[in-house]
Scaffold this motif. Sequence first.
Motif, short mmCIF file in Angstrom:
data_model
loop_
_atom_site.label_atom_id
_atom_site.label_comp_id
_atom_site.label_asym_id
_atom_site.label_seq_id
_atom_site.Cartn_x
_atom_site.Cartn_y
_atom_site.Cartn_z
N LEU A 151 34.63 -4.53 -18.69
CA LEU A 151 35.61 -4.61 -19.70
C LEU A 151 36.70 -5.59 -19.32
O LEU A 151 37.82 -5.79 -19.93
N THR A 152 36.44 -6.44 -18.23
CA THR A 152 37.35 -7.48 -17.58
C THR A 152 38.75 -6.89 -17.45
O THR A 152 39.76 -7.71 -17.68
N VAL A 153 39.02 -5.67 -16.96
CA VAL A 153 40.30 -5.23 -16.69
C VAL A 153 40.58 -5.47 -15.10
O VAL A 153 41.40 -6.25 -14.80
N GLY A 154 39.70 -5.10 -14.24
CA GLY A 154 39.81 -5.41 -12.99
C GLY A 154 40.85 -4.89 -12.22
O GLY A 154 41.96 -5.65 -11.71
N TYR A 155 40.97 -3.55 -11.93
CA TYR A 155 42.27 -2.94 -11.09
C TYR A 155 42.11 -3.57 -9.90
O TYR A 155 43.31 -3.31 -9.14
N GLY A 156 41.19 -3.65 -9.38
CA GLY A 156 41.13 -4.07 -7.77
C GLY A 156 41.21 -2.75 -6.70
O GLY A 156 41.30 -3.11 -5.48
N ASP A 157 41.10 -1.57 -7.21
CA ASP A 157 41.18 -0.25 -6.61
C ASP A 157 39.78 -0.18 -5.62
O ASP A 157 39.92 0.39 -4.72
N ILE A 158 38.77 -0.52 -6.50
CA ILE A 158 37.47 -0.44 -5.92
C ILE A 158 36.73 -1.88 -6.14
O ILE A 158 36.77 -2.17 -7.21
N TYR A 159 36.01 -2.29 -5.15
CA TYR A 159 35.64 -3.61 -5.29
C TYR A 159 34.71 -3.70 -4.16
O TYR A 159 34.68 -3.23 -2.91
N PRO A 160 33.61 -4.85 -4.03
CA PRO A 160 32.58 -4.82 -3.19
C PRO A 160 33.17 -5.77 -1.80
O PRO A 160 34.08 -6.39 -2.21
N PHE A 216 27.39 7.38 -9.32
CA PHE A 216 28.28 7.70 -10.12
C PHE A 216 29.66 7.10 -9.62
O PHE A 216 30.68 7.14 -10.33
N SER A 217 29.80 6.99 -8.27
CA SER A 217 31.30 6.55 -7.85
C SER A 217 31.50 5.18 -8.26
O SER A 217 32.57 4.58 -8.33
N GLY A 218 30.25 4.20 -8.76
CA GLY A 218 30.43 3.04 -9.08
C GLY A 218 30.73 2.98 -10.80
O GLY A 218 31.15 1.72 -11.08
N ILE A 219 30.82 3.84 -11.22
CA ILE A 219 31.22 3.83 -12.64
C ILE A 219 32.46 3.48 -13.09
O ILE A 219 32.88 2.48 -14.01
N TRP A 220 33.59 3.91 -12.32
CA TRP A 220 34.96 3.18 -12.57
C TRP A 220 35.00 1.68 -12.56
O TRP A 220 35.58 1.19 -12.84
N TRP A 221 34.15 1.28 -11.36
CA TRP A 221 34.22 -0.03 -10.82
C TRP A 221 33.52 -0.97 -12.11
O TRP A 221 34.08 -1.90 -12.54
N SER A 222 32.35 -0.25 -12.60
CA SER A 222 31.50 -0.82 -13.58
C SER A 222 32.37 -0.92 -14.84
O SER A 222 32.39 -2.09 -15.59
N THR A 256 28.38 -9.58 0.90
CA THR A 256 28.05 -10.78 0.17
C THR A 256 27.29 -10.45 -1.09
O THR A 256 27.40 -11.04 -2.09
N LEU A 257 26.24 -9.79 -1.09
CA LEU A 257 25.43 -9.43 -2.46
C LEU A 257 25.93 -8.60 -3.15
O LEU A 257 26.09 -8.87 -4.54
N GLY A 258 27.05 -7.71 -2.57
CA GLY A 258 27.83 -7.06 -3.63
C GLY A 258 28.65 -8.09 -4.61
O GLY A 258 28.96 -7.84 -5.74
N LYS A 259 29.41 -9.05 -3.77
CA LYS A 259 30.30 -9.79 -4.68
C LYS A 259 29.39 -10.69 -5.37
O LYS A 259 29.74 -11.22 -6.57
N ALA A 291 23.38 0.95 -15.07
CA ALA A 291 22.70 0.20 -14.46
C ALA A 291 23.47 -0.52 -13.26
O ALA A 291 23.00 -0.57 -12.07
N SER A 292 24.53 -1.23 -13.69
CA SER A 292 25.31 -1.82 -12.55
C SER A 292 25.93 -0.79 -11.46
O SER A 292 26.11 -1.24 -10.34
N SER A 293 26.18 0.44 -11.71
CA SER A 293 26.82 1.49 -10.90
C SER A 293 25.80 1.67 -10.08
O SER A 293 25.98 1.99 -8.74
N LEU A 294 24.47 2.08 -10.36
CA LEU A 294 23.42 2.16 -9.50
C LEU A 294 23.16 0.99 -8.40
O LEU A 294 23.04 1.31 -7.40
N CYS A 295 23.25 0.05 -9.09
CA CYS A 295 22.95 -1.40 -8.18
C CYS A 295 24.04 -1.45 -7.09
O CYS A 295 23.80 -1.66 -6.08
N MET A 296 25.07 -1.14 -7.57
CA MET A 296 26.33 -1.26 -6.74
C MET A 296 26.42 -0.29 -5.44
O MET A 296 26.52 -0.69 -4.33
N TYR A 297 25.89 0.94 -5.77
CA TYR A 297 25.66 1.78 -4.92
C TYR A 297 24.84 1.31 -4.07
O TYR A 297 25.08 1.64 -2.80
#
Length: 402
Positions: free
Chosen positions: A208-217, A197-203, A220-223, A176-182
Amino acid sequence: MEKKTWEARRRRVGAIIEVGNDGDFASRTYDIVNTLAIVANLTASILRTFDAVEMQCGGALNMIEVVTYLFFAVDYGLRVWTARYTFPESSGLRAVRRYVFSATGLIDLLSFLPYYLPVFFPSGAVAFRMFRVVRIFRLFRINVYYDSLNVIGEVLYSKRQQLLSSIFIILVLMVASSLCMYSLEHEAQPDVFKNAFSGIWWSVSTLLTVGYGDIYPITTLGKAFSIVITFLGVGMVAIPTGIISAGFVDQYSRIKKISEYGSEEDVHFIKVQLKKRDAWQGRSIQQLELPYGLLVAAIQRNGQVIVPRGDVVLETGDTVVLGAESFQDDKHIDLKEVTLRGQNPWIGQCIRDLDISRRTIIVMIRRDGRIHIPRGDFVLKEKDTVILYTQMHLRDAERIQI
């Protein structure tokens, strides 16, 4: 006679390679050697990934792998050969199939087979080398040797439904979060969020609170949505942790209740060692002509305690424990007597459903002055006296000498 001797040897080998008790020196030694072989093999595999170590100690590491893989192959062969005693309720071939196709059997097979396959199929050496990773799962065999480690498996199994539910919720939230972020970031970052499905890695990294930072919004709404998902991620990760923690508390509370609500007293038995000319030698338990009230409580053979089922055949040198008056001796089998009282969790349960250690054997139950055989469907009641062989620590327990 030769066939009986051969079967006796096979039975003995099966007892040695399976988990042994402290009194069986050969079996415990095999357990230790098996554990050391697993650790040595994995250690050698890890050290071979370092070029400097490989250059200096390559020959020694190769020898360790050759010896340990040979040991794994022999161990697998012995377990196939003695499968009929590992699964006594199945016939010979059926018992072999049960072991070969079990999870343990497949792990045992794949732990050594990829090492030898390149000899016959050189072209697939690279692919076979990847399968060698399966040998790390032999570490789970160490878990069999210790009841304390086995608690982990029991907790995960008892809480499997709750854990699966929490994992399902995490997967739904992830999609759900991947769809919304897309929807929020596709126009601003078409190269990053190309599809749903591009947002799967981000989600995954956010939930899981890893936060690699390679994909990020960047919108403003995305953040803002990312902040909400991050908070939800903390809660989602905490759910499985709480379930497992509660399972450990329940498991140890159950053990504590058994010791709190059970009063223990000395139980006296007679211990008799069979000689060659004894009438019981070579006869099964159900063939013994025992008077009413006399019961075979336990059998000690080669340092191992055997449950006296009806089809167990007595052998020369067996120590048979009978429910009768005490016989003092310097060698003994420890038995405990527990009277079920109050809120004891065993009350109302079948013997087969009891949550007890693998090293605990119920030898008989005394109810209203009568002795009952502990069958699997026997339901325990309040005021029952349960006589058991155990190596578990019970509070205020005293050793009972036979």
